[in-house]
Design an enzyme around this catalytic site. Sequence first.
Site, short mmCIF file in Angstrom:
data_model
loop_
_atom_site.label_atom_id
_atom_site.label_comp_id
_atom_site.label_asym_id
_atom_site.label_seq_id
_atom_site.Cartn_x
_atom_site.Cartn_y
_atom_site.Cartn_z
N SER A 1 -18.76 6.25 28.22
CA SER A 1 -17.52 6.99 28.00
C SER A 1 -17.30 8.09 29.03
O SER A 1 -16.17 8.33 29.46
CB SER A 1 -17.51 7.60 26.59
OG SER A 1 -17.71 6.61 25.62
N HIS B 1 -17.72 13.42 27.36
CA HIS B 1 -16.38 13.00 27.76
C HIS B 1 -15.72 14.03 28.67
O HIS B 1 -15.15 13.69 29.71
CB HIS B 1 -15.51 12.78 26.53
CG HIS B 1 -15.96 11.63 25.68
ND1 HIS B 1 -15.35 11.30 24.48
CD2 HIS B 1 -16.96 10.73 25.84
CE1 HIS B 1 -15.95 10.25 23.95
NE2 HIS B 1 -16.94 9.89 24.76
#
Length: 316
Positions: free
Chosen positions: A205, A251
Site C-alpha cells: 500500500s 500510506h
Amino acid sequence: MTNPGWGGGANEGVPPRPRCVRHPDRPTALACTRCGRPACPECLREASVGYQCVDCVAAGQRDIRPVRGVAGNTVASGRVVPLVTYTLMGVNVLTFLVTVLQSRSVMNNQVGSALFLDWALNPALVAGGEWFRLIGSGFLHFGILHLAVNMYALYILGRDTEMVLGRSRYIALYLISLLGGSAAVMAFQSVFSSPTSLSWTAGASGAIFGVMGAQAVILLRLRRSPAPIISVIAINVVISVTLPGISFWGHAGGLVAGAAATAALLYAPQWLGAASDRVKAVRIGWIGLATVTVVTLGIIVLRVVQLRDQGLFLSS
C-alpha cells in the site's frame, strides 16, 4: 525489299537494363524514389510517395528524432507493455503463495509463515539490524483480500505511470515510495501493538500510495486537472484513518515520498533552468530522485539511533 537495320540479334541497339545496387545479378526497371538508384522488388519498401530502397528507409529512421516523455524518457511508437508493473505484481503474488504454503492458510497466511516472520516490518527489529524488512515488508500481505485490493490498484495505477515515466524511473519511484512508507512507520508507529506483542506492518500500500502521489504530480506537470486522483487519495486516506488494522503512517509516508520523488524528477530541471537541455535535465532528475532517497534513509537512520538509545531494539 529488305531493311539492313533488321539484321542480327533481336536486342541489338537496346541498352542493357539497370541492375539492383544490392543484387548486381538482378536486372530491374525499378528505382528508389529517394536516391534514384535501381533496386529489385526485394530491396524496395513502400513509402508515402512511391517506393524507397532499404538503405534510404534505414537512413530516414536514423534521422527521426525519438519522442520524449515528460520525464525525458524515450517513448516507444508502438503499444508499450507495462513490464515493470506486471513483474511487481508477479513478485507480490509469488511472495503471497510462499506464505500460504508455509502457513497452510489463505486468510491467515501470516500465522506460521517463516517468510512473513522474517520480512514483516517492526521498528525494533530494524533497529536490531534487520534492515531488509524495510523493503521485504512491501511484498507481504495479510490474506487474499489484502493482496487482491493492492494488486488491482497497482494494475490500474501502475501501467499509466510506467508509460509516462519510463521503466527505470518507475522502478525508482516505486522503491522510493515503498521506502518512504517504511520510514514513516519507523518514525511514527509504535513498536508494540499491546504491552505483550509487537506491531507488524506489511503490504504494497505504501508504494501504491506513492504511485497515486506521482500521478497527481504528473497531471499537474501536464497541466491537466489532478482532481480525480486527488479524490481517490482523499478517500483512501479517510479509510486509512477510520478502519482499524490499517497502517496510516505507511500510506502517508509512501504518498509523500512518491509525490516528492516525482516532483524532483519533473520540476527540478525547470527550477534549475535546464529544461531546454535534455541531457542535463535527465541528470538533474536522477539527482533529485537520489536526494529524496537520501532524505528518506536519513529519517530511518535517525529513528534507529533513537530506538537504540532507548534500548528498544530486538533481533529475531
